[in-house]
Write a protein that holds these residues in place. Sequence first.
Motif, short mmCIF file in Angstrom:
data_model
loop_
_atom_site.label_atom_id
_atom_site.label_comp_id
_atom_site.label_asym_id
_atom_site.label_seq_id
_atom_site.Cartn_x
_atom_site.Cartn_y
_atom_site.Cartn_z
N VAL A 9 -6.20 -8.42 6.69
CA VAL A 9 -6.31 -9.29 7.86
C VAL A 9 -6.71 -10.68 7.38
O VAL A 9 -7.22 -10.82 6.28
CB VAL A 9 -7.35 -8.75 8.87
CG1 VAL A 9 -6.77 -7.59 9.62
CG2 VAL A 9 -8.62 -8.35 8.16
N PRO A 10 -6.47 -11.69 8.20
CA PRO A 10 -6.62 -13.06 7.71
C PRO A 10 -8.05 -13.48 7.35
O PRO A 10 -8.67 -12.87 6.51
CB PRO A 10 -6.06 -13.90 8.86
CG PRO A 10 -5.98 -13.01 10.06
CD PRO A 10 -5.89 -11.61 9.53
N ALA A 16 -13.22 -8.37 15.09
CA ALA A 16 -12.45 -7.32 14.43
C ALA A 16 -11.00 -7.40 14.90
O ALA A 16 -10.72 -7.30 16.08
CB ALA A 16 -13.04 -5.97 14.77
N ALA A 17 -10.11 -7.58 13.93
CA ALA A 17 -8.72 -7.82 14.29
C ALA A 17 -8.09 -6.57 14.87
O ALA A 17 -8.12 -5.51 14.25
CB ALA A 17 -7.95 -8.29 13.06
N VAL A 82 -13.62 0.32 0.62
CA VAL A 82 -14.28 -0.17 1.82
C VAL A 82 -13.40 -1.25 2.43
O VAL A 82 -12.97 -2.16 1.71
CB VAL A 82 -15.67 -0.75 1.51
CG1 VAL A 82 -16.29 -1.38 2.75
CG2 VAL A 82 -16.59 0.33 0.94
N THR A 83 -13.12 -1.13 3.70
CA THR A 83 -12.37 -2.20 4.38
C THR A 83 -13.21 -2.76 5.52
O THR A 83 -13.79 -2.02 6.31
CB THR A 83 -11.02 -1.71 4.92
OG1 THR A 83 -11.23 -0.56 5.73
CG2 THR A 83 -10.07 -1.35 3.80
N VAL A 84 -13.28 -4.08 5.52
CA VAL A 84 -14.01 -4.80 6.56
C VAL A 84 -13.00 -5.67 7.30
O VAL A 84 -12.50 -6.63 6.72
CB VAL A 84 -15.11 -5.70 5.95
CG1 VAL A 84 -15.89 -6.40 7.06
CG2 VAL A 84 -16.04 -4.90 5.05
N PRO A 85 -12.70 -5.34 8.55
CA PRO A 85 -11.76 -6.17 9.29
C PRO A 85 -12.28 -7.61 9.37
O PRO A 85 -13.44 -7.83 9.70
CB PRO A 85 -11.74 -5.53 10.69
CG PRO A 85 -12.19 -4.13 10.47
CD PRO A 85 -13.18 -4.19 9.34
#
Length: 248
Positions: A9-10, A16-17, A82-85
Amino acid sequence: MAGVHAAGVPAAGGPAAGGAALRGTGLYRTHRRGREEVHALRGVDVAVAPGEVVALLGRSGSGKTTLLHCLVGWERPDRGEVTVPGARSPGEADWSTLAVVPQRLGLLDELTLADNVAMPARLAGAPDPRAAALAGLEQLGLGALADRLPDEVSLGEQQRTALARALVLRPAFLVADEPTGRLDQELSVHVLGVLRACADTGTGVLVASHDPLVVAAADRVVRLSDGRVVGAGDGGDAAGGQPARSAG
Ligand SMILES: Nc1ncnc2c1ncn2[C@@H]1O[C@H](COP(=O)(O)OP(=O)(O)O)[C@@H](O)[C@H]1O
Ligand SMILES: [Mg+2]
């Protein structure tokens, strides 16, 4: 190397996208001290969606703090993602994206409660950090203590100050390590009401705790034992599952 990587995501800083979750997948983490190895996480999957309150349960030593540290980028998992939007990696997420209430609070002794709470807003260049800090302290019943130093208030008041600091930028995700651990029941209920209000505005909240009140207030429970997820369910259902133990 650990696969802490882009969420696809950008830029950081936004909400949160598209309702994407804060997510840890297949997380392993071993603490090494000399020859001793502690397998704190052994393949943990966890996700927190925007707008939900997830309770992370488990006895002292079960891996809760290690998991939270991996999710916020303070520790690197040996394996897993780990993903963080809204951020390319947890370590790059600012506090409007992912904010933390650490188990040991991390307040700056030299600064007043108001200045502690204002700090993330100042660092982010927000318009009126002091006003935001005072509003946050007020919401947590600490308005009258704004100009005291952390040493001049109780541990419970310090704990709520750390929560106010985490919320000052209205983060997309909040990770809190035993945020009611030093509070009596009435204050715990108040703090849980504040967390619910955050979730109602879209914040995804992950709370590590032993506190049955937290379990009851959560939408969902993730239970850790010995570094593994052993159970998950609705907040209310899981409340009686495990004896409360001293804070871990
Ligand atoms: N920095 C460290 N060095 C060595 N062992 C650690 C370290 N941090 C945590 N541990 C160990 O990892 C395990 C999980 O700890 P932790 O994540 O703090 O659990 P919890 O928050 O559930 O109490 C425990 O056995 C703990 O002693
Ligand atoms: Mg802990």
